[in-house]
Write an enzyme that holds these catalytic residues in place. Sequence first.
Site, PDB file in Angstrom:
ATOM      1  N   GLU A   6       3.407  -9.599  -2.783  1.00 55.23           N
ATOM      2  CA  GLU A   6       3.436  -8.146  -2.623  1.00 55.23           C
ATOM      3  C   GLU A   6       4.788  -7.670  -3.163  1.00 55.23           C
ATOM      4  O   GLU A   6       5.828  -8.182  -2.759  1.00 55.23           O
ATOM      5  CB  GLU A   6       3.286  -7.779  -1.148  1.00 55.23           C
TER       6      GLU A   6
ATOM      7  N   GLU B  68       6.193   8.391  -0.951  1.00 54.73           N
ATOM      8  CA  GLU B  68       5.932   8.450   0.491  1.00 54.73           C
ATOM      9  C   GLU B  68       7.130   9.015   1.234  1.00 54.73           C
ATOM     10  O   GLU B  68       8.276   8.779   0.856  1.00 54.73           O
ATOM     11  CB  GLU B  68       5.628   7.057   1.037  1.00 54.73           C
TER      12      GLU B  68
END
Length: 485
Positions: free
Chosen positions: A128, A221
Amino acid sequence: MKFLQIIPVLLSLTSTTLAQSFCSSASHSGQSVKETGNKVGTIGGVGYELWADSGNNSATFYSDGSFSCTFQNAGDYLCRSGLSFDSTKTPSQIGRMKADFKLVKQNISNVGYSYVGVYGWTRSPLVEYYIVDNWLSPSPPGDWVGNKKHGSFTIDGAQYTVYENTRTGPSIDGNTTFKQYFSIRQQARDCGTIDISAHFDQWEKLGMTMGKLHEAKVLGEAGNGNGGVSGTADFPYAKVYIGDGNGGGASPAPAGGAPAGGAPAGNDQPQGPQGQQPPQGQQPPQGQQPPQGQQPPQGQQPPQGNDQQGQQPPQGQQPPQGNDQHQGQHPPQPQGPQGGNPGGSDFNNWSQGGSPWGGNQGGSPWGGNQGGNPWGGNQGGSPWGGNQGGSPWGQGNQGGNPWGGNQGGSPWGGNQGGNPWGGNQWGAPQNAAAPQSAAAPQNASDGGNCASLWGQCGGQGYNGPSCCSEGSCKPINEYFHQCQK
């Protein structure tokens, strides 16, 4: 001879000028759609997503790839888009990849943690990764994002701090052990080109091995555990593309396109096996905590794309309970120990002993709550665990969400038709599938749902629209054909 030596320099300067032209001249154009609720969709072949846990929010997306996001009194809010792949090609096989973006901040207030950059996964090995180029919070993510700090490196002309983690917990391949890589820019920038491949190259030099690419997405975000996050993040320019391209749009694939066998923007993304859980988020390694008062509030999960271990906002900045955030986007939780969860995951609903992210019974900020906590064990649509209400990240979806119980392999959710993010009503693909490895006649009728200019229109493994609403479909490589003038 001297003249010949000057030519490459002039070409380089010209390329740089073109590559940055969008920083001064970019503006929204094309068709637009305004969303006021959580939504994954496409417009003109460009994939998009809006997600928030609370507040009065909206986002306008344009067919040229640009978008504008407005949030008011939100706990956690995100917009994201990018490229999806089928995990069969390495980055070098796919080609050099970049992302262009321009960010305009307007009236931003009360943001505790934020990430603007590129996010994705690889398989074999399972990794990731996060490239952070900007943030809407007063301060950038700190050392608490990783349990191994490799140091500072010049990557594509700028200083980035590189971190690495080893985690055991939810991932696109279920509950397992995987690596997490971070590059955090030391000086934020509002506009520029992120050379994604350059970061991959640097990580490889450090022994941070990349696998077969699953996705590369642009993420914005903002959140605060206390709620009340407000402002506008305007992106008058945003593209992810393969090849050199330029800032003016030469050969970029629109965000959401899927070269190398991936689905077109917003369509069926590769689905994972049943029972896959969203990757645990951005929690710091055990025992490593940022200053008190900077933790995300209990039960509040950050949106997908941010669930990197170690990347937790300072205590006191936890997202509010009951927020169903998308998989992969948990705000970094500055708590170290994992609590007592059986698999070490901070974000799942299995831990029984205080895991900050899931399943704990003793006040864990991220899990075990029964009222919609997005990260653990809730029964009302939590994106992270066992929800039965179509949460994009939960285990009840039927379409292959890699984050939970999906049946068809979709990396992001139990959608029935390929929604990359979850078992929601957005999953069914709207584009007619073209035969793999063969583009349909250019500008042919496709039910009015042709790819937009610079959108993907063919290539090996591609199953989206094969006609172009503007221009013609031209092969870039065997995996990626693109609408160009």
